[in-house]
Design an enzyme around this catalytic site. Structure first.
Site, PDB file in Angstrom:
ATOM      1  N   GLU A 101      57.497  10.678  -3.221  1.00  0.00           N
ATOM      2  CA  GLU A 101      58.142   9.336  -2.595  1.00  0.00           C
ATOM      3  C   GLU A 101      57.177   8.602  -2.195  1.00  0.00           C
ATOM      4  O   GLU A 101      56.115   9.147  -1.798  1.00  0.00           O
ATOM      5  CB  GLU A 101      59.183   9.997  -1.747  1.00  0.00           C
ATOM      6  CG  GLU A 101      59.097  10.303  -0.654  1.00  0.00           C
ATOM      7  CD  GLU A 101      59.784  11.271   0.393  1.00  0.00           C
ATOM      8  OE1 GLU A 101      59.928  12.542  -0.121  1.00  0.00           O
ATOM      9  OE2 GLU A 101      60.292  10.707   1.152  1.00  0.00           O
ATOM     10  N   LYS A 132      55.162   5.601  -0.287  1.00  0.00           N
ATOM     11  CA  LYS A 132      54.953   6.414   1.881  1.00  0.00           C
ATOM     12  C   LYS A 132      54.754   4.674   2.185  1.00  0.00           C
ATOM     13  O   LYS A 132      54.575   3.797   1.645  1.00  0.00           O
ATOM     14  CB  LYS A 132      52.960   6.663   1.924  1.00  0.00           C
ATOM     15  CG  LYS A 132      52.664   7.002   3.787  1.00  0.00           C
ATOM     16  CD  LYS A 132      51.237   7.399   3.436  1.00  0.00           C
ATOM     17  CE  LYS A 132      50.893   8.049   4.344  1.00  0.00           C
ATOM     18  NZ  LYS A 132      51.118   6.467   5.604  1.00  0.00           N
ATOM     19  N   ASP A 139      54.969   1.606   4.296  1.00  0.00           N
ATOM     20  CA  ASP A 139      53.986   1.158   5.588  1.00  0.00           C
ATOM     21  C   ASP A 139      54.786   0.258   6.015  1.00  0.00           C
ATOM     22  O   ASP A 139      54.867  -0.943   7.004  1.00  0.00           O
ATOM     23  CB  ASP A 139      52.832   0.093   4.998  1.00  0.00           C
ATOM     24  CG  ASP A 139      51.570   0.253   5.405  1.00  0.00           C
ATOM     25  OD1 ASP A 139      52.080   0.396   6.547  1.00  0.00           O
ATOM     26  OD2 ASP A 139      51.142  -0.355   5.450  1.00  0.00           O
ATOM     27  N   TYR A 143      63.480   9.640   5.343  1.00  0.00           N
ATOM     28  CA  TYR A 143      62.345  10.314   4.719  1.00  0.00           C
ATOM     29  C   TYR A 143      61.673  11.877   4.822  1.00  0.00           C
ATOM     30  O   TYR A 143      61.311  13.086   4.508  1.00  0.00           O
ATOM     31  CB  TYR A 143      61.320   9.919   4.483  1.00  0.00           C
ATOM     32  CG  TYR A 143      60.423   9.709   5.771  1.00  0.00           C
ATOM     33  CD1 TYR A 143      59.712  10.700   6.759  1.00  0.00           C
ATOM     34  CD2 TYR A 143      59.296   8.483   6.334  1.00  0.00           C
ATOM     35  CE1 TYR A 143      58.801  10.868   7.352  1.00  0.00           C
ATOM     36  CE2 TYR A 143      58.960   8.217   7.630  1.00  0.00           C
ATOM     37  CZ  TYR A 143      58.445   9.237   8.100  1.00  0.00           C
ATOM     38  OH  TYR A 143      57.644   9.192   9.448  1.00  0.00           O
ATOM     39  N   LYS A 183      46.379   7.986  -1.217  1.00  0.00           N
ATOM     40  CA  LYS A 183      46.655   6.873  -1.126  1.00  0.00           C
ATOM     41  C   LYS A 183      46.402   5.967  -1.887  1.00  0.00           C
ATOM     42  O   LYS A 183      45.044   6.074  -1.942  1.00  0.00           O
ATOM     43  CB  LYS A 183      45.407   6.155   0.916  1.00  0.00           C
ATOM     44  CG  LYS A 183      46.172   7.713   1.471  1.00  0.00           C
ATOM     45  CD  LYS A 183      47.507   7.050   2.135  1.00  0.00           C
ATOM     46  CE  LYS A 183      46.361   5.652   3.304  1.00  0.00           C
ATOM     47  NZ  LYS A 183      46.124   6.252   4.590  1.00  0.00           N
ATOM     48  N   CYS A 206      44.505 -38.587   0.756  1.00  0.00           N
ATOM     49  CA  CYS A 206      44.642 -37.987   0.425  1.00  0.00           C
ATOM     50  C   CYS A 206      43.540 -37.965  -0.731  1.00  0.00           C
ATOM     51  O   CYS A 206      43.149 -39.123  -1.195  1.00  0.00           O
ATOM     52  CB  CYS A 206      46.083 -38.391  -0.437  1.00  0.00           C
ATOM     53  SG  CYS A 206      46.566 -37.618  -1.625  1.00  0.00           S
ATOM     54  N   CYS A 212      44.330 -39.168  -4.096  1.00  0.00           N
ATOM     55  CA  CYS A 212      44.628 -40.596  -4.623  1.00  0.00           C
ATOM     56  C   CYS A 212      43.872 -42.158  -3.109  1.00  0.00           C
ATOM     57  O   CYS A 212      45.024 -43.092  -3.174  1.00  0.00           O
ATOM     58  CB  CYS A 212      46.313 -41.254  -4.572  1.00  0.00           C
ATOM     59  SG  CYS A 212      47.515 -40.982  -3.625  1.00  0.00           S
ATOM     60  N   CYS A 243      51.448 -36.578   1.766  1.00  0.00           N
ATOM     61  CA  CYS A 243      50.312 -37.855   1.376  1.00  0.00           C
ATOM     62  C   CYS A 243      51.645 -38.976   0.947  1.00  0.00           C
ATOM     63  O   CYS A 243      52.380 -38.048   1.201  1.00  0.00           O
ATOM     64  CB  CYS A 243      49.257 -37.540   0.226  1.00  0.00           C
ATOM     65  SG  CYS A 243      49.555 -38.481  -1.291  1.00  0.00           S
ATOM     66  N   CYS A 273      50.708 -41.180  -6.092  1.00  0.00           N
ATOM     67  CA  CYS A 273      49.867 -39.779  -6.596  1.00  0.00           C
ATOM     68  C   CYS A 273      49.828 -39.373  -7.617  1.00  0.00           C
ATOM     69  O   CYS A 273      51.058 -39.065  -7.643  1.00  0.00           O
ATOM     70  CB  CYS A 273      49.889 -39.515  -5.320  1.00  0.00           C
ATOM     71  SG  CYS A 273      48.661 -37.748  -4.637  1.00  0.00           S
TER      72      CYS A 273
HETATM   73  S1  IVH Z   1      56.500  12.681   5.434  1.00  0.00           S
HETATM   74  C1  IVH Z   1      55.220  16.211   8.770  1.00  0.00           C
HETATM   75  N1  IVH Z   1      57.825  10.797   4.413  1.00  0.00           N
HETATM   76  O1  IVH Z   1      53.086   8.808   7.185  1.00  0.00           O
HETATM   77  C2  IVH Z   1      54.458  14.207   8.382  1.00  0.00           C
HETATM   78  N2  IVH Z   1      55.745  10.095   6.204  1.00  0.00           N
HETATM   79  O2  IVH Z   1      51.158  10.072   8.198  1.00  0.00           O
HETATM   80  C3  IVH Z   1      55.566  14.452   7.218  1.00  0.00           C
HETATM   81  N3  IVH Z   1      55.104   7.776   6.215  1.00  0.00           N
HETATM   82  O3  IVH Z   1      53.158   8.304  10.687  1.00  0.00           O
HETATM   83  C4  IVH Z   1      55.669  12.907   7.589  1.00  0.00           C
HETATM   84  N4  IVH Z   1      56.329   6.897   4.470  1.00  0.00           N
HETATM   85  O4  IVH Z   1      55.764   7.565   9.423  1.00  0.00           O
HETATM   86  C5  IVH Z   1      56.457  11.521   5.376  1.00  0.00           C
HETATM   87  N5  IVH Z   1      58.052   9.576   2.615  1.00  0.00           N
HETATM   88  C6  IVH Z   1      57.961   9.376   3.437  1.00  0.00           C
HETATM   89  C7  IVH Z   1      56.910   8.373   4.693  1.00  0.00           C
HETATM   90  C8  IVH Z   1      55.928   9.047   5.617  1.00  0.00           C
HETATM   91  C9  IVH Z   1      55.218   6.631   5.152  1.00  0.00           C
HETATM   92  C10 IVH Z   1      54.668   7.712   7.268  1.00  0.00           C
HETATM   93  C11 IVH Z   1      55.298   8.516   8.634  1.00  0.00           C
HETATM   94  C12 IVH Z   1      53.906   8.846   9.259  1.00  0.00           C
HETATM   95  C13 IVH Z   1      53.156   8.925   8.358  1.00  0.00           C
HETATM   96  C14 IVH Z   1      52.259  10.101   8.131  1.00  0.00           C
END
Ligand code: IVH
Length: 684
Positions: A118, A120, A122, A230, A328, A422, A425, A440, A446
């Site tokens: 799934e 990750k 941010d 998650y 990553k 500008c 023009c 402008c 222009c």
């Molecule tokens: S599972 C035991 N699933 O990533 C840790 N973490 O490095 C289980 N994060 O700060 C984490 N998306 O907040 C999990 N789909 C996802 C995630 C997720 C973002 C973040 C999490 C944590 C960091 C872990």
């Protein structure tokens, strides 16, 4: 309990259920059932009933999302189970190595292991605790062992259930997930901040974290935040005798995620379970390709062993589980040098400073330009030419300069000077008091504004001219062949053929396309004019309200403000536009060139209520307030939100409150729903 009280009680629980359900369909299933207006109406009604019966207000009521008073600070919350971090993987090899490590411990083949993959997300990591299905606590990750208790703030997120839905509610549930802000909401928040001179956030993650740490939950409530679950960190289903639905039925992470959805949480639509490292790596590659279209920031993929028994068997090392790894993606922020700043003129003359950068690859795309927004932003960043700057690129959002590394400033760094004339023009650059944008003043004199105005005029939602691209427009303006949009319709195929890369066929096609575009609609035509703040929707409203161009042209400020969704600012822009001699000349030239639309397409009925102001309040049985409003507007009335001396008439539905009292005090005419319907029928 008296009979009316019993009725109120029933209505309260019905409204709560309807609102919870609407919320769930909107935020979790993404299949809205109620319109926003209906939702608000029901919420209002519930608030009214709860006001009458304060003893029935419960913390899980949909009215109680923003309830708490501003906090002094946040209490410490110890996490029952630490919130860990994850080890990283950067390549297919790293993924394979992870799967092999897992396989060795589980004594099986890596290919046979099921992984849940799934995005990750941010954002900010959050933990939510539910007891008997009721949200009792929400906290930040903090240092992993202790976080900050921000329950009141988390309650304002409509994607955080206050009460679990459905059946088989566990005695205890701790859900973890990420609070994120989507790009669209983030951009809007920062645009507003730039206008108001308040805090601008460098990225959606900071915006999400900052919004969650507001002491006043009312501020958090205005921020476009979403909670995505998650992980189930703790669950106790001991209270359920239905063993089949208890713990035993959820043996995998993906099953838990499915169950969370049923309880009312949002979880990733991108979640997939696949077997073996090859398919996991394929998933990572595919999600990487989709990254720019998701509309929110992700920084990789979290890969988890799907079987919960296996997770327990694998356990933890130091601060990370052995059963998961984070793959990553390339960073969305990179560092480069600012070589120069140029100033671009937009359609309305707005001048935007554009950073020219030493090319740098940001999240897989080469970036050599970024926006600096306006003069205030340049000051805020304190940036100079020659500086080392951090660039951020995400999705469709224009790359931005987010930070300056002052320590790396070279001795020969130059200040950025905002032009007073500008660059295209030579007209004066003006900055109106209180406005962040400088413009402008050259208008269609222009060439830059003319080019942008023409691009807009022929764009898809305007006159929709096929085969007239940006480059061609620039040539036509530079050659002085096209000074105003009407000139487009006088271009001939033989003339166009003399341009580079324009053959006989493309020239004829373009002339034909222009000819075809002459037959349009009033709404498209109004939009094409490029009046400030008149987008597609407003243009359509103006067209259907006024029916003819002449009526729109003649409308005064008040008549314009009576149009749906037109406020004083837009009304002023429209009014001013039609009072400029050069705009009137352009209009005449366009009509002379043969632009037509079917006037009959918009049937304009009589407007017996022109000049009147109506207010609607309370609940009506046979129509929504929005319908009532639309029908009044169609008859020429203005519909206001509050009662004043200027109100002509108040329509009071069932359970009308303070507006009714005010109307009675001011001697404003009040009618009920039945009378309202009779009158509408007579006028329509
Ligand atoms: S599972 C035991 N699933 O990533 C840790 N973490 O490095 C289980 N994060 O700060 C984490 N998306 O907040 C999990 N789909 C996802 C995630 C997720 C973002 C973040 C999490 C944590 C960091 C872990």
């Amino acid at each position: 309990m008296s009979q009316p009280e019993q009725k109120n009680l029933e209505e309260i629980s019905r409204l709560r259920a309807e609102l919870d359900d609407a919320n769930y369909r909107y935020y979790i299933l993404d299949e809205p059932k109620l319109t926003d207006a209906d939702y608000d109406r029901k919420l209002q009604r519930l608030k009214q009933l709860e006001f009458k019966h304060p003893e029935l207000v419960s913390p899980d009521s949909p009215t109680q999302r923003v309830g708490a008073a501003p906090a002094e600070g946040f209490p410490e919350v110890a996490h029952a189970i630490p919130m860990l971090s994850l080890d990283n993987a950067f390549s297919r090899n790293d993924i394979t190595a992870f799967a092999e490590r897992v396989a060795e411990r589980l004594e099986c083949q890596a290919e046979d292991i099921e992984f849940s993959c799934e995005p990750k997300l941010d954002g900010a990591a959050i933990s939510l605790v539910y007891e008997q299905g009721i949200l009792v606590s929400g906290a930040t990750r903090g240092d992993g062992r202790t976080g900050e208790g921000i329950t009141s703030n988390l309650r304002t997120l409509r994607s955080v259930p206050l009460k679990l839905m459905g059946s088989n509610i566990p005695a205890l549930l701790e859900v973890r997930g990420e609070v994120i802000m989507r790009h669209a909401g983030f951009e809007a928040l920062n645009d507003r901040a730039r206008e108001e001179g308040s805090k601008v956030f460098a990225n959606p993650r900071n915006a999400a974290a900052g919004s969650l740490r507001q002491l006043d939950p009312r501020i958090t409530a205005t921020r476009p935040l979403e909670f995505h679950a998650y992980q189930v960190a703790r669950i106790d289903m001991a209270n359920l005798d239905d063993g089949a639905m208890g713990n035993s039925a959820m043996t995998t992470h993906s099953q838990q995620m499915e169950r969370l959805k049923k309880w009312g949480f949002l979880s990733s639509a991108e979640l997939r379970t696949v077997s073996g490292p090859v398919l996991v790596a394929d998933y990572c590659e595919q999600l990487g390709e989709k990254r720019d279209q998701l509309g929110y920031d992700i920084d990789g993929v979290v890969i988890k062993v799907n079987d919960l028994r296996h997770q327990r068997e694998l356990g933890f090392v130091a601060r990370a589980p052995r059963w998961a790894v984070a793959f990553k993606f390339p960073a969305q922020e990179e560092v480069t040098t600012l070589n120069d700043v140029e100033f671009q003129i937009g359609r309305t003359g707005a001048i935007t400073p554009v950073a020219r950068l030493a090319p740098v690859t940001v999240a897989g795309v080469t970036v050599s330009n970024a926006t600096l927004h306006n003069a205030d932003e340049i000051n805020r960043l304190g940036v100079m030419i020659g500086d080392t700057v951090a660039i951020r690129r995400a999705g469709d959002v224009i790359p931005q300069v987010v930070r300056v590394d002052i320590d790396k400033r070279p001795a020969q760094a130059r200040a950025i000077t905002f032009p007073v004339h500008c660059p295209v023009c030579g007209s004066d650059i003006e900055r109106l008091e209180g406005e962040a944008v400088a413009r402008c003043s050259g208008g269609l004199y222009c060439a830059a504004q003319r080019k942008e105005a023409l691009k807009h005029f022929v764009s898809r939602k305007a006159l929709d001219v096929d085969g007239l691209g940006e480059k061609l427009i620039e040539q036509l303006v530079d050659l002085d062949w096209v000074k105003s949009p009407a000139d487009l319709f006088h271009l001939t195929a033989s003339q166009l053929q003399t341009l580079p890369r324009m053959g006989e066929k493309s020239s004829t096609n373009l002339v034909n396309a222009l000819d075809k575009a002459k037959h349009t609609t009033l709404a498209r035509f109004i939009y094409a004019l490029g009046i400030r703040e008149v987008g597609e929707a407003t243009a359509a409203n103006l067209a259907s309200h006024f029916g003819t161009l002449q009526t729109l042209q003649d409308a005064d400020q008040a008549a314009l403000e009576a149009v749906n969704d037109v406020g004083p600012i837009v009304a002023t822009h429209v009014h001013t536009f039609f009072r400029q001699p050069h705009n009137l000349e352009t209009l005449e030239a366009l009509l002379d060139a043969g632009i037509t639309w079917q006037e009959s397409e918009i049937t304009q009925g009589p407007t017996p209520l022109a000049g009147q102001t109506w207010v609607l309040t309370g609940t009506m049985d046979t129509m929504t307030r929005d319908e009532g409003k639309a029908r009044l507007q169609a008859l020429g009335a203005k519909v206001a939100g509050s009662v004043s001396k200027k109100t002509t008439c108040l329509v009071a539905g069932e359970a009308a409150g303070s507006k009714l009292t005010k109307a009675e005090q001011l001697g404003v005419e009040v009618i009920d729903e039945a009378t309202f319907i009779e009158r509408l029928a007579a006028w329509e």
